[in-house]
Design an enzyme around this catalytic site. Sequence first.
Site, PDB file in Angstrom:
ATOM      1  N   PHE A   1       3.027   8.694   4.373  1.00 59.79           N
ATOM      2  CA  PHE A   1       3.848   8.491   5.061  1.00 59.79           C
ATOM      3  C   PHE A   1       5.254   7.982   4.095  1.00 59.79           C
ATOM      4  CE2 PHE A   1       6.820   7.875   8.579  1.00 59.79           C
ATOM      5  CZ  PHE A   1       8.049   6.453   7.893  1.00 59.79           C
ATOM      6  N   GLY A   2       4.490   7.173   3.040  1.00 62.14           N
ATOM      7  CA  GLY A   2       5.393   7.115   1.756  1.00 62.14           C
ATOM      8  C   GLY A   2       4.786   5.144   1.465  1.00 62.14           C
TER       9      GLY A   2
ATOM     10  N   GLY B   1       1.060  -1.181   0.227  1.00 56.63           N
ATOM     11  CA  GLY B   1      -0.057   0.023  -0.575  1.00 56.63           C
ATOM     12  C   GLY B   1       0.914   0.807   0.043  1.00 56.63           C
ATOM     13  N   GLU B   2       0.109   2.449   0.145  1.00 60.35           N
ATOM     14  CA  GLU B   2       0.933   3.777   0.067  1.00 60.35           C
ATOM     15  C   GLU B   2      -0.258   4.736   0.359  1.00 60.35           C
ATOM     16  OE1 GLU B   2       3.221   6.343  -3.192  1.00 60.35           O
ATOM     17  OE2 GLU B   2       1.752   4.401  -4.608  1.00 60.35           O
TER      18      GLU B   2
ATOM     19  N   ASP C   1      -5.137  10.617  14.720  1.00 59.36           N
ATOM     20  CA  ASP C   1      -5.317   9.901  12.848  1.00 59.36           C
ATOM     21  C   ASP C   1      -5.967   8.369  12.909  1.00 59.36           C
ATOM     22  OD1 ASP C   1      -5.470  10.420  10.592  1.00 59.36           O
ATOM     23  OD2 ASP C   1      -3.754  10.057  10.194  1.00 59.36           O
TER      24      ASP C   1
END
Length: 420
Positions: free
Chosen positions: A100-101, A96-97, A221
């Site tokens: 953060f990156g 996944g993305e 979050d």
Amino acid sequence: MTNNETSKPWRPFGSKCCSADGQTIMGNMRTSKSDFSNNSSPIPSFRLLSFSDLSHSSSTHINEDLAQSFGGDLYDFKLSELRAITQNFSADYLLGEGGFGTVHKGFVDEKLRQGLKAQNVAIKLLDVQGRQGHREWLVEVILLGQLRYPHLVRLIGYCCEEEQRLLVYEFMPRGSLENHLFKRTGISTSLPWGTRLKIAIGAAKGLAFLHGAENPVIYRDFKTSNILLHSDFTPKLSDFGLAKLGPEGSDTQVTTRVMGTYGYAAPEYVSTGQLTTKSDVYSFGVVLLELITGRRAVEKSRCKNEQNLVDWAKPYLNSSRRLRYIMDQRLGGQYSVKGAKQVAHLAFQCISLNPKDRPRMPTVIETLEALLHCKDMAVSCGQWPVSNTKIGAANCRAQTRKGVQNKKSTSANSIPRKTV
């Protein structure tokens, strides 16, 4: 969302580059004597290490400080090792993305480090051009290096070489709650009602553990994409880059730059920057609504009055008769009527505009656990009658046409993932 501050390029070791509004993250994070602390591993006494201690450090010194603080609790991996187990972070290993990156799957064996268990891992690779940067990497290492709990994802190790920042976690085979609720790819069936309850309870326990510390940890979050699922659907909270230590003493709130995800952030936090544990409770209420309705917190593709889940669902939550109209159709009517009513009422309390009216997380857990054994099931599939569906669709089309005619520039509504 629009960033409240001018975006600056990330610089790894600038002055107070890691400060979280001046707070110290590492220290003696003593937990309270709550039931939620009983399941956690003992937290050792750390040398006081603040972000400012590392503000001018090289990556070598950061590694030395972290190794001194955590000992064998976290593994310090080399970049070459992580490249090898992911085929140089190949797209074939991509999980996944996010902000953060990228996150890649890998496998570590016991030969890589003494005492390391052979296992699949998830490796988060920092986007060095991203806004979150070194500070959030360090927050995550420091917090998850100290906190151990069944409903928090386990950090196995980290990598800090020059500008490269990586994190190595336990692998969660069922991915995120977001994927199961909203992304159909590779998932053939909907989450059953009982599984949704189990996930809600486990996630609530994770928040309760964070809030139960002597200096509460405010997650900041909480959302479906940050709730990861084990093979048996046990949920674990992940992505702690925005977490912040709560107030001390008689204070009830801290004031900080507003960050989070649009649709989940509490309204008082968005408007004032004042952050409390009740801000997390609001976000939990939004996730409860997503579990009930199968809708995202924000869906810009819907007509105007249905784009924000909280605004759309709120009028239905305290009416048993009306609640069935907003239940997730993918449940096919297979849910407890009593349970759905109680969950909806709990969500209504959690999303109250007045933070004082929101329940504490132990109360949330107690309420949800009492619903696990409800046996009554809905008779109908909980869908809108055909006539109402057609009327609703017609209203949506009318609003859409009106919106197109009156369309104005609303660039302020375009909100990056991590800043409210």
